[in-house]
Design a protein around this motif. Structure first.
Motif, PDB file in Angstrom:
ATOM      1  N   LEU A   1      -9.942 -21.787 -56.215  1.00  0.00           N
ATOM      2  CA  LEU A   1      -9.635 -22.012 -55.072  1.00  0.00           C
ATOM      3  C   LEU A   1      -8.893 -23.426 -55.068  1.00  0.00           C
ATOM      4  O   LEU A   1      -9.281 -24.434 -55.950  1.00  0.00           O
ATOM      5  CB  LEU A   1     -10.787 -22.056 -54.186  1.00  0.00           C
ATOM      6  N   SER A   2      -8.205 -23.624 -53.898  1.00  0.00           N
ATOM      7  CA  SER A   2      -7.518 -24.949 -53.841  1.00  0.00           C
ATOM      8  C   SER A   2      -8.584 -26.060 -53.395  1.00  0.00           C
ATOM      9  O   SER A   2      -9.850 -25.425 -53.019  1.00  0.00           O
ATOM     10  CB  SER A   2      -6.449 -24.961 -52.646  1.00  0.00           C
ATOM     11  N   PRO A   3      -8.265 -27.087 -53.652  1.00  0.00           N
ATOM     12  CA  PRO A   3      -9.529 -28.104 -53.270  1.00  0.00           C
ATOM     13  C   PRO A   3      -9.875 -28.157 -51.681  1.00  0.00           C
ATOM     14  O   PRO A   3     -11.218 -28.301 -51.400  1.00  0.00           O
ATOM     15  CB  PRO A   3      -8.931 -29.414 -53.484  1.00  0.00           C
ATOM     16  N   ASN A   4      -9.038 -27.905 -50.788  1.00  0.00           N
ATOM     17  CA  ASN A   4      -9.529 -27.566 -49.513  1.00  0.00           C
ATOM     18  C   ASN A   4     -10.035 -26.191 -49.124  1.00  0.00           C
ATOM     19  O   ASN A   4     -10.471 -25.979 -47.854  1.00  0.00           O
ATOM     20  CB  ASN A   4      -8.586 -28.107 -48.396  1.00  0.00           C
ATOM     21  N   GLY A   5      -9.944 -25.150 -50.073  1.00  0.00           N
ATOM     22  CA  GLY A   5     -10.586 -24.028 -49.873  1.00  0.00           C
ATOM     23  C   GLY A   5      -9.638 -22.981 -49.105  1.00  0.00           C
ATOM     24  O   GLY A   5      -9.998 -21.857 -48.745  1.00  0.00           O
ATOM     25  N   LYS A   6      -8.350 -23.490 -48.723  1.00  0.00           N
ATOM     26  CA  LYS A   6      -7.516 -22.583 -47.824  1.00  0.00           C
ATOM     27  C   LYS A   6      -6.555 -21.595 -48.794  1.00  0.00           C
ATOM     28  O   LYS A   6      -6.195 -20.639 -48.257  1.00  0.00           O
ATOM     29  CB  LYS A   6      -6.599 -23.536 -47.119  1.00  0.00           C
ATOM     30  N   LEU A   7      -6.433 -22.053 -49.975  1.00  0.00           N
ATOM     31  CA  LEU A   7      -5.649 -21.098 -50.997  1.00  0.00           C
ATOM     32  C   LEU A   7      -6.454 -20.462 -52.135  1.00  0.00           C
ATOM     33  O   LEU A   7      -7.397 -21.226 -52.460  1.00  0.00           O
ATOM     34  CB  LEU A   7      -4.341 -21.800 -51.501  1.00  0.00           C
ATOM     35  N   LEU A   8      -6.222 -19.358 -52.394  1.00  0.00           N
ATOM     36  CA  LEU A   8      -6.716 -18.716 -53.613  1.00  0.00           C
ATOM     37  C   LEU A   8      -5.738 -18.305 -54.595  1.00  0.00           C
ATOM     38  O   LEU A   8      -4.829 -17.718 -54.179  1.00  0.00           O
ATOM     39  CB  LEU A   8      -7.416 -17.468 -53.090  1.00  0.00           C
ATOM     40  N   PHE A   9      -5.940 -18.859 -55.835  1.00  0.00           N
ATOM     41  CA  PHE A   9      -4.905 -18.681 -56.990  1.00  0.00           C
ATOM     42  C   PHE A   9      -5.758 -17.735 -57.922  1.00  0.00           C
ATOM     43  O   PHE A   9      -6.917 -17.683 -58.216  1.00  0.00           O
ATOM     44  CB  PHE A   9      -4.920 -20.023 -57.627  1.00  0.00           C
ATOM     45  N   ALA A  10      -4.872 -17.055 -58.728  1.00  0.00           N
ATOM     46  CA  ALA A  10      -5.174 -16.199 -59.867  1.00  0.00           C
ATOM     47  C   ALA A  10      -4.198 -16.116 -60.826  1.00  0.00           C
ATOM     48  O   ALA A  10      -3.157 -15.739 -60.634  1.00  0.00           O
ATOM     49  CB  ALA A  10      -5.438 -14.539 -59.148  1.00  0.00           C
TER      50      ALA A  10
END
Length: 366
Positions: free
Chosen positions: A89-98
């Motif tokens: 997850l991004s540091p602010n939790g708004k984006l998910l990466f894979a």
């Protein structure tokens, strides 16, 4: 002419048939309260914004957020048509990466589930991804089978650094928890058996660490900022920061060690192994305390969720094992009362070498 993908329609060695029968029998067990999914699980990550949930990366190219209590899929993220190997997850939790086999890093908006952006630059599979906030910016770091570590500015999508040093593919990468305030240091594990450290803004910092004989699969920093490692040389080790990263503890396994986590409240080291087992070790003495059996294929990842260690595997199941003192002791006592049947024991005897067995399995899959 009609074609078939059913394994029973193709030639198989007696060893392969026996192994498949063993797995089919073991698959019926309910140990760890399995949550069954439609495809292999290659990685898992805890969701700090939704306690009791985890994200999983699947060979089908999807990422799911799973609610552990109910087993339901709370969110499904689609797009890739190749296996997804890692998530963060991004540091602010708004984006998910894979990270994906298609050589890119996919991203989604967590709240809507809509695709956001693809980050490109690798020339081979992306094997590991992580993120960090540094100097007021959010950064995405990825490691690939191309032996490169790439750094992206998450907001702009621009690649800012290409870090090289490994001779073979990157297996895992983590941010040094003691470096984030002054300079972000990335530790990387490679198939070349090296552990290297890089500055987020460029540059190999020191000579590589060589605690293992072959590939290093996973890295984990404990609360003391010491580094724990899992390797294909069938060992897990603790590298002491204050002693120049020398190993002061070695945990010997019967097969490749795929992941490692530290449960600080209980003083336990938990490892995932290719032999289908999840093992709990005494951190102080290095003695094996208990073995959780349930998976019927290789265990690929571990996640700590409160006092529970969650394991995922090639068998497409998520299993949960309590590390609470009373429940762990109960599991130990139950294991001591009974002995595993022959069906529960992996069949390790073969006339073929490991490389020959792997080649045969690939041919059978084709």
């Amino acid at each position: 002419m009609a074609t078939s993908s059913n394994r029973d329609h193709f030639f198989q060695t007696s060893t392969a048939l026996d192994e498949q029968h063993r797995k089919d029998a073991k698959a019926q067990n309910s140990n760890g309260n399995p949550i069954k999914l439609p495809s292999k699980i290659l990685a898992a990550r805890a969701d700090p914004w939704n306690p009791g949930s985890i994200y999983i990366a699947q060979s089908s190219g999807t990422v799911r957020r799973i609610v552990l209590e109910t087993g339901e899929t709370a969110a499904l993220f689609k797009g890739p048509t190749a296996p997804v190997t890692s998530v963060c997850l991004s540091p602010n939790g708004k984006l998910l990466f894979a990270g994906c086999w298609d050589k890119t890093i996919w991203s989604w908006d967590v709240s809507s589930g809509q695709p956001h952006r693809q980050y490109e630059g690798h020339t081979d599979f992306v094997r590991s991804v992580t993120s960090v906030r540094f100097r007021g910016e959010d950064w995405l770091i990825s490691g690939g089978a191309d032996a490169q570590v790439l750094v992206f500015n998450i907001n702009s999508g621009q690649r800012t650094e290409t870090l090289k040093g490994h001779a073979r593919g990157i297996q895992d990468l983590v941010v040094d928890p003691e470096s984030e305030s002054s300079q972000a240091i990335i530790f990387t594990a490679g198939s070349d058996r090296e552990i290297r450290s890089f500055n987020l803004l460029g540059g190999d910092l020191s000579e590589p660490l060589l605690p293992h004989d072959t590939s290093v699969y996973k890295l984990f920093f404990d609360n003391d900022a010491d580094l724990w490692t899992a390797s294909a040389d069938k060992t897990a080790k603790c590298l002491m920061r204050e002693d120049g990263w020398k190993a002061n503890l070695t945990l010997v396994h019967p097969d490749f060690v795929r992941d490692i986590v530290i449960y600080e409240p209980g003083g336990w080291v938990v490892t995932a192994c290719r032999d289908e087992e999840v093992r709990v070790w005494n951190r102080s003495t290095g003695e094996l305390h208990h073995t959780f059996s349930g998976h019927f294929e290789e265990v690929t990842g571990l996640v700590l969720v409160g006092s529970t260690v969650v394991s995922v595997g090639i068998d497409a199941t998520i299993r949960q094992w309590s590390l609470r003192p009373d429940e762990l002791q109960n599991a130990v006592e139950l294991a001591q009362k009974g002995t595993p049947t022959e069906e529960d024991k992996p069949n390790t005897e073969s006339m073929l070498t490991e490389e020959e067995e792997r080649e045969l399995a690939e041919l059978m899959d084709e």
